[in-house]
Design a protein around this motif. Structure first.
Motif, PDB file in Angstrom:
ATOM      1  N   SER A 144     -13.735  -1.353 -37.155  1.00  0.00           N
ATOM      2  CA  SER A 144     -13.945  -0.460 -36.018  1.00  0.00           C
ATOM      3  C   SER A 144     -13.167   0.838 -36.210  1.00  0.00           C
ATOM      4  CB  SER A 144     -13.506  -1.139 -34.731  1.00  0.00           C
ATOM      5  OG  SER A 144     -14.239  -2.328 -34.568  1.00  0.00           O
ATOM      6  N   ARG A 145     -11.946   0.703 -36.712  1.00  0.00           N
ATOM      7  CA  ARG A 145     -11.142   1.908 -36.955  1.00  0.00           C
ATOM      8  C   ARG A 145     -11.869   2.843 -37.902  1.00  0.00           C
ATOM      9  NH1 ARG A 145      -5.738   1.957 -35.455  1.00  0.00           N
ATOM     10  NH2 ARG A 145      -5.411   3.730 -36.823  1.00  0.00           N
ATOM     11  N   ARG A 146     -12.448   2.239 -38.960  1.00  0.00           N
ATOM     12  CA  ARG A 146     -13.155   3.042 -39.942  1.00  0.00           C
ATOM     13  C   ARG A 146     -14.339   3.769 -39.277  1.00  0.00           C
ATOM     14  NH1 ARG A 146     -14.523  -0.780 -43.720  1.00  0.00           N
ATOM     15  NH2 ARG A 146     -12.315  -1.157 -43.995  1.00  0.00           N
ATOM     16  N   ALA A 147     -15.055   3.014 -38.433  1.00  0.00           N
ATOM     17  CA  ALA A 147     -16.228   3.605 -37.772  1.00  0.00           C
ATOM     18  C   ALA A 147     -15.810   4.768 -36.871  1.00  0.00           C
ATOM     19  CB  ALA A 147     -16.963   2.536 -36.975  1.00  0.00           C
ATOM     20  N   VAL A 148     -14.758   4.534 -36.089  1.00  0.00           N
ATOM     21  CA  VAL A 148     -14.331   5.598 -35.180  1.00  0.00           C
ATOM     22  C   VAL A 148     -13.862   6.813 -35.977  1.00  0.00           C
ATOM     23  CG1 VAL A 148     -12.691   6.212 -33.361  1.00  0.00           C
ATOM     24  CG2 VAL A 148     -13.754   3.963 -33.365  1.00  0.00           C
ATOM     25  N   ALA A 149     -13.144   6.538 -37.077  1.00  0.00           N
ATOM     26  CA  ALA A 149     -12.690   7.651 -37.912  1.00  0.00           C
ATOM     27  C   ALA A 149     -13.885   8.431 -38.447  1.00  0.00           C
ATOM     28  CB  ALA A 149     -11.843   7.123 -39.063  1.00  0.00           C
ATOM     29  N   GLN A 150     -14.957   7.700 -38.772  1.00  0.00           N
ATOM     30  CA  GLN A 150     -16.157   8.344 -39.295  1.00  0.00           C
ATOM     31  C   GLN A 150     -16.812   9.216 -38.213  1.00  0.00           C
ATOM     32  OE1 GLN A 150     -18.283   5.226 -41.186  1.00  0.00           O
ATOM     33  NE2 GLN A 150     -19.594   6.630 -42.327  1.00  0.00           N
ATOM     34  N   VAL A 151     -16.870   8.672 -36.988  1.00  0.00           N
ATOM     35  CA  VAL A 151     -17.409   9.462 -35.880  1.00  0.00           C
ATOM     36  C   VAL A 151     -16.622  10.761 -35.762  1.00  0.00           C
ATOM     37  CG1 VAL A 151     -17.697   9.587 -33.380  1.00  0.00           C
ATOM     38  CG2 VAL A 151     -18.274   7.486 -34.592  1.00  0.00           C
ATOM     39  N   ALA A 152     -15.293  10.622 -35.833  1.00  0.00           N
ATOM     40  CA  ALA A 152     -14.445  11.802 -35.693  1.00  0.00           C
ATOM     41  C   ALA A 152     -14.735  12.802 -36.809  1.00  0.00           C
ATOM     42  CB  ALA A 152     -12.974  11.384 -35.713  1.00  0.00           C
ATOM     43  N   GLU A 153     -14.924  12.256 -38.009  1.00  0.00           N
ATOM     44  CA  GLU A 153     -15.155  13.136 -39.154  1.00  0.00           C
ATOM     45  C   GLU A 153     -16.480  13.893 -39.008  1.00  0.00           C
ATOM     46  OE1 GLU A 153     -16.145  12.643 -43.809  1.00  0.00           O
ATOM     47  OE2 GLU A 153     -15.019  11.014 -42.864  1.00  0.00           O
ATOM     48  N   ILE A 154     -17.517  13.141 -38.640  1.00  0.00           N
ATOM     49  CA  ILE A 154     -18.832  13.776 -38.492  1.00  0.00           C
ATOM     50  C   ILE A 154     -18.787  14.816 -37.371  1.00  0.00           C
ATOM     51  CG2 ILE A 154     -21.251  13.375 -37.910  1.00  0.00           C
ATOM     52  CD1 ILE A 154     -20.906  10.556 -39.107  1.00  0.00           C
ATOM     53  N   THR A 155     -18.126  14.447 -36.286  1.00  0.00           N
ATOM     54  CA  THR A 155     -18.057  15.372 -35.159  1.00  0.00           C
ATOM     55  C   THR A 155     -17.282  16.628 -35.548  1.00  0.00           C
ATOM     56  OG1 THR A 155     -18.052  13.439 -33.736  1.00  0.00           O
ATOM     57  CG2 THR A 155     -17.496  15.532 -32.714  1.00  0.00           C
ATOM     58  N   ARG A 156     -16.233  16.424 -36.347  1.00  0.00           N
ATOM     59  CA  ARG A 156     -15.457  17.580 -36.795  1.00  0.00           C
ATOM     60  C   ARG A 156     -16.354  18.499 -37.640  1.00  0.00           C
ATOM     61  NH1 ARG A 156     -10.795  14.596 -38.084  1.00  0.00           N
ATOM     62  NH2 ARG A 156     -10.069  14.664 -35.937  1.00  0.00           N
ATOM     63  N   ASP A 157     -17.197  17.871 -38.445  1.00  0.00           N
ATOM     64  CA  ASP A 157     -18.135  18.635 -39.275  1.00  0.00           C
ATOM     65  C   ASP A 157     -19.072  19.462 -38.394  1.00  0.00           C
ATOM     66  OD1 ASP A 157     -19.425  19.319 -41.770  1.00  0.00           O
ATOM     67  OD2 ASP A 157     -21.066  18.019 -41.124  1.00  0.00           O
ATOM     68  N   CYS A 158     -19.594  18.833 -37.330  1.00  0.00           N
ATOM     69  CA  CYS A 158     -20.478  19.554 -36.393  1.00  0.00           C
ATOM     70  C   CYS A 158     -19.726  20.717 -35.767  1.00  0.00           C
ATOM     71  CB  CYS A 158     -20.944  18.639 -35.269  1.00  0.00           C
ATOM     72  SG  CYS A 158     -22.125  17.422 -35.790  1.00  0.00           S
ATOM     73  N   LEU A 159     -18.499  20.430 -35.392  1.00  0.00           N
ATOM     74  CA  LEU A 159     -17.685  21.431 -34.716  1.00  0.00           C
ATOM     75  C   LEU A 159     -17.499  22.647 -35.625  1.00  0.00           C
ATOM     76  CD1 LEU A 159     -16.117  21.814 -32.112  1.00  0.00           C
ATOM     77  CD2 LEU A 159     -14.136  20.803 -33.197  1.00  0.00           C
ATOM     78  N   LEU A 160     -17.220  22.347 -36.878  1.00  0.00           N
ATOM     79  CA  LEU A 160     -17.015  23.406 -37.858  1.00  0.00           C
ATOM     80  C   LEU A 160     -18.304  24.238 -38.000  1.00  0.00           C
ATOM     81  CD1 LEU A 160     -14.835  24.301 -39.914  1.00  0.00           C
ATOM     82  CD2 LEU A 160     -16.089  22.997 -41.628  1.00  0.00           C
TER      83      LEU A 160
END
Lengths: 529, 252
Positions: free
Chosen positions: A315-331
């Motif tokens: 789950s930690r990995r999944a949430v970290a991935q969500v954060a990463e993808i969202t950060r990419d969108c944000l960028l």
């Protein structure tokens, strides 16, 4: 020819399109002039009544949000008209449950289809049965689910978007009628080739952020789903949804860049006076909203990571991935924001420099009236020339074939196969599905045919079978089924064909009013009974 | 292995997948990865588009459903009506096949605004009868309008000066050998043939609707018509109408 990469259905070429939702720039601002002008009006000395008092601009938006709930209300009202057997079901509650399951499964590999909806709804229906003192029945449940899904999909109106009319007050203080079109649920193509039920962005926003504004925004919906899945602890799905949101953001970016490119290339294609500045403003506003939401998703994800235990590694990995993808969108959005700000200057410069005539945006054609009829009116040769040019676009590209010398030699060396002379054009059929052919006939016809077959002697000619059946007064549909069964039993050692086997009789001809050809010897086995 | 290849190689791989209309990314890991890369890598996207453009192809859509390409004008990938129906070189056959295509699209998208819808939304399936009726009703209306005008003479007919709707109606007439049902069958066959060929191109699938066969447009077909074919063929019509000479002189 207009060959826009976004298909000419972007904001520029087709501004008044309320149904296109995925990249709609808050369509309400287009149709509602009060939104932009309401406050300015206050300072105008000529206006006697303060319009923001008479009709605050925000009201139209709120009204439009409420309109999206009317189909649900319609479902509930139609309960009164429905048959008595279904009257004890609360369709509003059930419809919400349908939306809940389709939204919850959005982005999952097993996205909701009709079967999933049935599985989820049956216990609820049974519970409603129990309260009403009715025995649960699968048939009745299916019927109710059909009505619910059909209602949410607007089957009653050929699955077109729902259309709700409403009134607002314009800047001049006049009441205006408008129509709002939207979908709630639709059949969609799943990448796996299945048909799935999918909620519209409006349905997601309605369900997840009830009565919040911006119901029509596809990207907002995608991000709302990510938020909801994070909150529900469905982390793997949240990853998938975040990817979807990112795809939406890539498409949004491509669309904006395409508009910018098209504009530089062909001034006539865009409306510089109204459309372009509006699109730019709307895109900027849209981006700012996205950035806010993405920040809040990131916050939520970080909070989650803080409180998660170490043994929840997946789950930690999944949430970290969500954060990463969202950060990419944000960028991506931040970059696009900068580009847009720059673009505005480009446009303003170009606008000042170029002499232009505002071009009404190109309307989409009604294919029957605007294309088919004019072509039919044309004389044959130019019409043929026209359809020849248009034709490839309807069938898609076809890969040209190159000669392979290797393949050619192999082909030339293979023994020649005799080509049977065919007098009748053979229509391609799906030979594998024998039952489908039979199912075209009503059960009583099929039963009658079976009876006649069973009554026949063990070995009998098809011509005799048909003649006997006809003298016994059977209708021609029954004769057709008999012939069909005989044909299905032809050369079929390895197939189950209901105990009917047949083989050709050399030289014998079948000449029945119904069909003619080689006569067959039909053998009726045990399985026919 | 493939990781070491040049990005152009990968881009061309993606384009070749797009030329296989029946293959979906879900079935092919490489296809799936390339689609993913298309979304993640801006320079890769640009390469794919340039490559396709150089080959004479529009990239209409890239998604997890696959790549949808369309041939540009005079592209080597363009399938002409003459290749669509092998063995027939007659102008009227080509005309009817083209008309059938437009009628099919018009039946799938009855209203202008349908063309602007999200292509992920499945359009309801269509039947051969619906398409036939669409075409025949317009022809019958045009025939009624023309009733007062003299019939075209044989010379006009020979030179291809008769209107397209007469070609359709003639196809009804010449095959009306025994009963009128037979005649319907002839035009229905044209449409059925077109739908069946479209199925080979990954544009339709056949489904059952009660007792009759119906044809479900695929996402690929919806994208092609919505994003390009609909407006492009409309533009061709406008161009033809704005050039009155070519319309009335039979293109001689």
């Amino acid at each position: 020819m207009a060959l826009a990469n976004d298909g000419g259905k972007g904001g520029l070429t087709n501004p008044a399109d309320p149904s296109q939702s995925s990249f709609a720039f808050a369509a309400d601002e287009r149709t509602d002039p009060t939104t932009a002008l309401g406050t300015d009006n206050l300072s105008q000395p000529g206006s006697a009544v303060s319009l923001s008092d008479g009709w605050p601009s925000d009201l139209t938006r709120r009204l439009r949000v409420l309109l999206h709930t009317l189909p649900l209300d319609g479902l509930r009202r139609s309960e009164a008209l429905r048959d008595a057997e279904l009257r004890h079901y609360d369709s509003l509650a059930l419809a919400l449950r349908v939306l809940d399951v389709v939204i919850d499964r959005l982005g999952l590999e097993a996205e909701a289809d009709r079967e999933v909806v049935t599985r989820v709804l049956r216990p609820v229906l049974s519970a409603m049965d129990e309260v009403a003192g009715a025995a649960p029945s699968l048939e009745r449940h299916e019927r109710m689910i059909d009505k619910l899904v059909g209602g949410l999909r607007n089957d009653g109106d050929a699955r077109r978007p729902f259309r709700e009319e409403y009134t607002s007050v314009n800047v001049e203080g006049e009441a205006e009628r408008h129509a709002l079109e939207f979908r709630l649920l639709f059949d969609a193509f799943h990448p796996s080739g299945r048909t799935v039920l999918r909620p519209s962005p409006e349905a997601c926003n309605l369900y997840l952020r009830l009565l919040d504004l911006d119901v029509e925004d596809g990207q907002a919906a995608a991000e709302a789903v990510v938020e909801s899945q994070l909150a529900r602890g469905r982390f793997d799905e949240a990853v998938h949804s975040a990817r979807q949101a990112r795809i939406q953001s890539v498409r949004f970016r491509d669309k904006i860049l395409q508009i910018l490119k098209d504009t530089r290339r062909d001034v006539d294609r865009v409306d510089w006076r109204i459309e372009v500045p509006r699109t730019l403003n709307e895109s900027l506003a849209h981006l700012e909203r996205r950035v806010t939401v993405e920040r809040s998703i990131l916050e939520a994800a970080d909070e989650r990571l803080d409180i998660m235990l170490d043994d929840e590694a997946d789950s930690r990995r999944a949430v970290a991935q969500v954060a990463e993808i969202t950060r990419d969108c944000l960028l991506r959005h931040t970059e696009l924001h900068e580009q847009l700000i720059g673009a505005r200057n480009v446009f303003l410069d170009a606008q000042a420099r170029q002499a232009f005539a505002p071009n009404p945006s190109r309307p989409l054609p009604n294919l029957a009236d605007d294309v088919l009829e004019p072509v039919l009116r044309m004389s044959m040769v130019p019409a043929a020339r026209l359809v020849e040019r248009g034709f490839p676009l309807f069938v898609g590209p076809r890969a040209s074939m190159l000669v392979s010398l290797d393949g050619l030699v192999t082909w030339m060396l293979q023994p020649r196969r005799p080509q049977p002379r065919q007098e009748i054009e053979v229509e391609p059929v799906d030979a594998a599905d024998l039952d489908a052919e039979l199912r075209r006939y009503p059960p009583e016809v099929r039963a009658a045919a079976r009876e006649l077959l069973i009554a026949a002697q063990a070995d009998v000619r098809l011509s005799e079978l048909l003649a006997n059946a006809r003298t016994s007064g059977a209708q021609s549909a029954v004769l057709e089924v008999i012939a069909l069964l005989a044909l299905q039993g032809f050369a079929s050692e390895d197939r189950d064909n209901g105990g009917v086997a047949s083989e050709p009789i050399a030289g014998a001809r079948l000449e029945d009013p119904l069909l003619y050809g080689d006569d067959l010897l039909v053998r009726i086995g045990k399985g026919a009974e | 292995m493939t990781g070491t290849r040049d990005p152009v190689w990968h881009a061309s791989r993606l384009v070749q997948w797009g030329l296989r209309p029946l293959v979906k990314p879900v079935q092919e890991a490489e296809y799936r990865e390339l689609v993913e890369r298309y979304f993640n890598d801006g320079s890769f996207r640009a390469t794919v588009r340039e490559l396709a453009d150089g080959l004479g192809l529009h990239v209409l859509d890239v998604s997890e459903h696959g790549v949808v390409l369309a041939p540009q004008d005079d592209s080597i990938f363009a399938l002409k009506p003459a290749d669509f129906r092998p063995g027939s070189s007659k102008v009227d056959d080509r005309l009817l096949d083209g008309l059938a295509q437009i009628a099919i699209a018009a039946t799938v998208f009855p209203r202008a605004r349908d063309l602007a819808e999200n292509p992920d939304i499945m359009r309801p399936p269509v039947s051969v009868d619906e398409v036939e009726a669409q075409l025949r009703q317009i022809c019958e209306r045009l025939s009624a309008e023309a009733r007062r005008a003299p019939d075209p003479n044989a010379e006009d007919e020979r030179r291809g000066l008769i209107e397209a709707w007469r070609v359709y109606m003639q196809r009804l007439d010449t095959l009306e050998t025994r009963d009128s049902r037979k005649a319907m069958r002839a035009t229905r066959r044209v449409i059925e043939f077109s739908l069946d060929r479209l199925r080979e191109f990954g544009c339709f699938t056949q489904v059952r609707q009660g007792a009759t066969a119906a044809w479900q447009p695929t996402r690929r077909y919806q994208v092609m018509v919505q994003q390009l074919a609909g407006t492009a063929v409309f533009q061709l019509v406008r161009e033809a109408l704005e050039a009155p000479h070519s319309a009335s002189s039979g293109g001689a």
